[in-house]
Enzyme design. Structure first.
Site, PDB file in Angstrom:
ATOM      1  N   HIS A   1       0.606  -1.189   0.165  1.00  0.00           N
ATOM      2  CA  HIS A   1       0.241   0.193   0.168  1.00  0.00           C
ATOM      3  C   HIS A   1       0.421   1.545   0.010  1.00  0.00           C
ATOM      4  O   HIS A   1       2.282   1.680   0.663  1.00  0.00           O
ATOM      5  CB  HIS A   1      -0.809  -0.166   1.567  1.00  0.00           C
ATOM      6  CG  HIS A   1      -2.174  -1.102   1.311  1.00  0.00           C
ATOM      7  ND1 HIS A   1      -2.245  -1.386   2.640  1.00  0.00           N
ATOM      8  CD2 HIS A   1      -2.061  -1.679   0.606  1.00  0.00           C
ATOM      9  CE1 HIS A   1      -2.805  -2.574   2.797  1.00  0.00           C
ATOM     10  NE2 HIS A   1      -3.063  -3.049   0.884  1.00  0.00           N
TER      11      HIS A   1
ATOM     12  N   LYS B   1       6.509   5.752   6.205  1.00  0.00           N
ATOM     13  CA  LYS B   1       6.162   4.633   7.535  1.00  0.00           C
ATOM     14  C   LYS B   1       7.177   4.506   8.363  1.00  0.00           C
ATOM     15  O   LYS B   1       8.660   4.147   7.573  1.00  0.00           O
ATOM     16  CB  LYS B   1       5.525   3.378   7.121  1.00  0.00           C
ATOM     17  CG  LYS B   1       4.670   3.369   6.513  1.00  0.00           C
ATOM     18  CD  LYS B   1       4.483   2.371   5.616  1.00  0.00           C
ATOM     19  CE  LYS B   1       2.712   2.935   4.672  1.00  0.00           C
ATOM     20  NZ  LYS B   1       2.541   2.672   3.958  1.00  0.00           N
TER      21      LYS B   1
ATOM     22  N   TYR C   1       3.705  -0.207  13.480  1.00  0.00           N
ATOM     23  CA  TYR C   1       4.770   1.433  12.929  1.00  0.00           C
ATOM     24  C   TYR C   1       3.413   2.716  12.701  1.00  0.00           C
ATOM     25  O   TYR C   1       2.616   2.753  13.372  1.00  0.00           O
ATOM     26  CB  TYR C   1       4.284   0.796  11.491  1.00  0.00           C
ATOM     27  CG  TYR C   1       3.178   0.716  10.360  1.00  0.00           C
ATOM     28  CD1 TYR C   1       2.433  -0.543  10.975  1.00  0.00           C
ATOM     29  CD2 TYR C   1       2.499   1.301   9.395  1.00  0.00           C
ATOM     30  CE1 TYR C   1       1.207  -1.262   9.894  1.00  0.00           C
ATOM     31  CE2 TYR C   1       1.090   0.971   9.535  1.00  0.00           C
ATOM     32  CZ  TYR C   1       0.199  -0.214   9.573  1.00  0.00           C
ATOM     33  OH  TYR C   1      -0.799  -0.309   9.038  1.00  0.00           O
TER      34      TYR C   1
ATOM     35  N   ASP D   1      -6.555  -6.838  -1.201  1.00  0.00           N
ATOM     36  CA  ASP D   1      -5.050  -6.357  -1.838  1.00  0.00           C
ATOM     37  C   ASP D   1      -4.755  -7.404  -3.173  1.00  0.00           C
ATOM     38  O   ASP D   1      -3.765  -7.583  -3.880  1.00  0.00           O
ATOM     39  CB  ASP D   1      -3.910  -7.191  -0.481  1.00  0.00           C
ATOM     40  CG  ASP D   1      -4.074  -5.856   0.648  1.00  0.00           C
ATOM     41  OD1 ASP D   1      -3.551  -6.310   1.549  1.00  0.00           O
ATOM     42  OD2 ASP D   1      -4.385  -4.907  -0.259  1.00  0.00           O
TER      43      ASP D   1
HETATM   44  C1  LIG Z   1      -3.917   1.971   7.575  1.00  0.00           C
HETATM   45  C2  LIG Z   1      -5.525   1.580   8.907  1.00  0.00           C
HETATM   46  C3  LIG Z   1      -6.492   1.405   8.121  1.00  0.00           C
HETATM   47  N1  LIG Z   1      -7.789   1.312   8.374  1.00  0.00           N
HETATM   48  C4  LIG Z   1      -8.507   0.496   8.611  1.00  0.00           C
HETATM   49  C5  LIG Z   1      -8.764   0.073   7.044  1.00  0.00           C
HETATM   50  C6  LIG Z   1     -10.074  -1.260   7.136  1.00  0.00           C
HETATM   51  O1  LIG Z   1     -10.907  -1.659   7.831  1.00  0.00           O
HETATM   52  C7  LIG Z   1      -8.598  -2.044   8.432  1.00  0.00           C
HETATM   53  C8  LIG Z   1      -7.483  -2.882   7.986  1.00  0.00           C
HETATM   54  O2  LIG Z   1      -6.940  -2.095   6.687  1.00  0.00           O
HETATM   55  P1  LIG Z   1      -6.124  -2.956   6.025  1.00  0.00           P
HETATM   56  O3  LIG Z   1      -6.665  -3.255   5.692  1.00  0.00           O
HETATM   57  O4  LIG Z   1      -5.669  -1.472   5.124  1.00  0.00           O
HETATM   58  O5  LIG Z   1      -4.953  -2.961   6.904  1.00  0.00           O
HETATM   59  P2  LIG Z   1      -3.543  -3.653   6.126  1.00  0.00           P
HETATM   60  O6  LIG Z   1      -3.746  -4.607   5.353  1.00  0.00           O
HETATM   61  O7  LIG Z   1      -3.119  -4.145   7.430  1.00  0.00           O
HETATM   62  O8  LIG Z   1      -2.715  -2.492   5.639  1.00  0.00           O
HETATM   63  C9  LIG Z   1      -2.014  -1.372   6.541  1.00  0.00           C
HETATM   64  O9  LIG Z   1      -0.951  -2.438   6.446  1.00  0.00           O
HETATM   65  C10 LIG Z   1       0.198  -1.466   5.163  1.00  0.00           C
HETATM   66  C11 LIG Z   1       1.463  -2.406   5.035  1.00  0.00           C
HETATM   67  C12 LIG Z   1       0.459  -0.981   5.412  1.00  0.00           C
HETATM   68  O10 LIG Z   1       1.995  -0.431   5.197  1.00  0.00           O
HETATM   69  C13 LIG Z   1      -0.652   0.022   5.442  1.00  0.00           C
HETATM   70  O11 LIG Z   1      -0.360   1.251   6.146  1.00  0.00           O
HETATM   71  C14 LIG Z   1      -2.047  -0.181   5.964  1.00  0.00           C
HETATM   72  O12 LIG Z   1      -2.866   0.517   5.200  1.00  0.00           O
HETATM   73  O13 LIG Z   1      -9.034  -0.571   8.873  1.00  0.00           O
HETATM   74  C15 LIG Z   1      -7.568   2.536   9.722  1.00  0.00           C
HETATM   75  O14 LIG Z   1      -9.037   2.654  10.255  1.00  0.00           O
HETATM   76  N2  LIG Z   1      -6.697   3.094   9.972  1.00  0.00           N
HETATM   77  C16 LIG Z   1      -5.638   3.654   9.578  1.00  0.00           C
HETATM   78  O15 LIG Z   1      -4.560   4.146   9.290  1.00  0.00           O
END
Ligand SMILES: Cc1cn([C@H]2C[C@H](O)[C@@H](COP(=O)(O)OP(=O)(O)O[C@H]3O[C@H](C)C(=O)[C@H](O)[C@H]3O)O2)c(=O)[nH]c1=O
Length: 183
Positions: free
Chosen positions: A62, A72, A132, A168
């Site tokens: 992302h 980050k 992070y 993803d």
């Molecule tokens: C990043 C983020 C997500 N969310 C919510 C959105 C979704 O409902 C849930 C999971 O989000 P996401 O699927 O994007 O989470 P990851 O797949 O772990 O993604 C993260 O991990 C990868 C490796 C990254 O580098 C990004 O910074 C970050 O997007 O948390 C929030 O409410 N706040 C936030 O700051």
């Protein structure tokens, strides 16, 4: 904290050496004085924590588009992950190059991933926890992503891809028209 450069400009790896004694260990996760050469005038505005239960899971890759592009600072506080950063900066001499480091609770290593990079990781142990810090708030409408298996990127993952979010799995493959992020 020891600041190490990588083959990709501005992408850094920070090594910390914990203070150990009979009780255990103490280490700083972040210090604005020690990291001033890397952070510059940026401000940490969010601290995130993800837990991932199964080995092989890939989260990412992302990034956020300007003006919400973020730096980050990524650590693994439990377990072990293969942490990947991809240079998406337009006109960068290392455009689309990737770099990875194994981050683990026991190696006290931190990746500093500047704006214009995509970030993701694969878990190498069960119940891995990633911690992070970011310098921009989460803005879902400004979020972009690249596919972990995009042939234009050629990222090498240690394990066969396991669990992946629907989001993803659905990132578009980069076509010849993709010229990167203009910061
Ligand atoms: C990043 C983020 C997500 N969310 C919510 C959105 C979704 O409902 C849930 C999971 O989000 P996401 O699927 O994007 O989470 P990851 O797949 O772990 O993604 C993260 O991990 C990868 C490796 C990254 O580098 C990004 O910074 C970050 O997007 O948390 C929030 O409410 N706040 C936030 O700051």
């Amino acid at each position: 904290m020891k600041i190490n450069t990588t083959p990709i400009s501005d992408l850094m790896v920070i090594e910390s050496t914990p203070h150990t004694d009979l009780r255990g260990a103490f280490a700083r996760l972040f210090c604005d004085n020690e990291l001033a050469p890397v952070i510059g005038r940026r401000r940490i505005v969010q601290i995130n924590h993800s837990t991932t239960s199964t080995v092989g899971t890939i989260r990412g890759l992302h990034f956020q588009h300007p003006p919400h592009a973020e730096m980050k600072l990524v650590r693994c506080l439990k377990g072990r992950v293969w942490d990947v950063a991809i240079d998406l900066r337009r006109d960068s001499p290392t455009f689309l190059n990737w770099y990875a480091q194994e981050l683990a609770a026991d190696n006290h290593r931190m990746m500093v991933i500047p704006e214009g990079f995509a970030h993701g990781f694969q878990t190498l142990e069960p119940d891995s926890e990633v911690f992070y810090l970011t310098t921009a708030h989460y803005m879902p409408n400004a979020e972009g992503g690249v596919r972990f298996d995009d042939p234009r990127l050629g990222v090498k993952w240690p394990l066969k891809a396991g669990c992946l979010s629907v989001k993803d799995a659905a990132h578009p493959l980069l076509d010849e028209g993709f010229h990167g992020i203009f910061l």
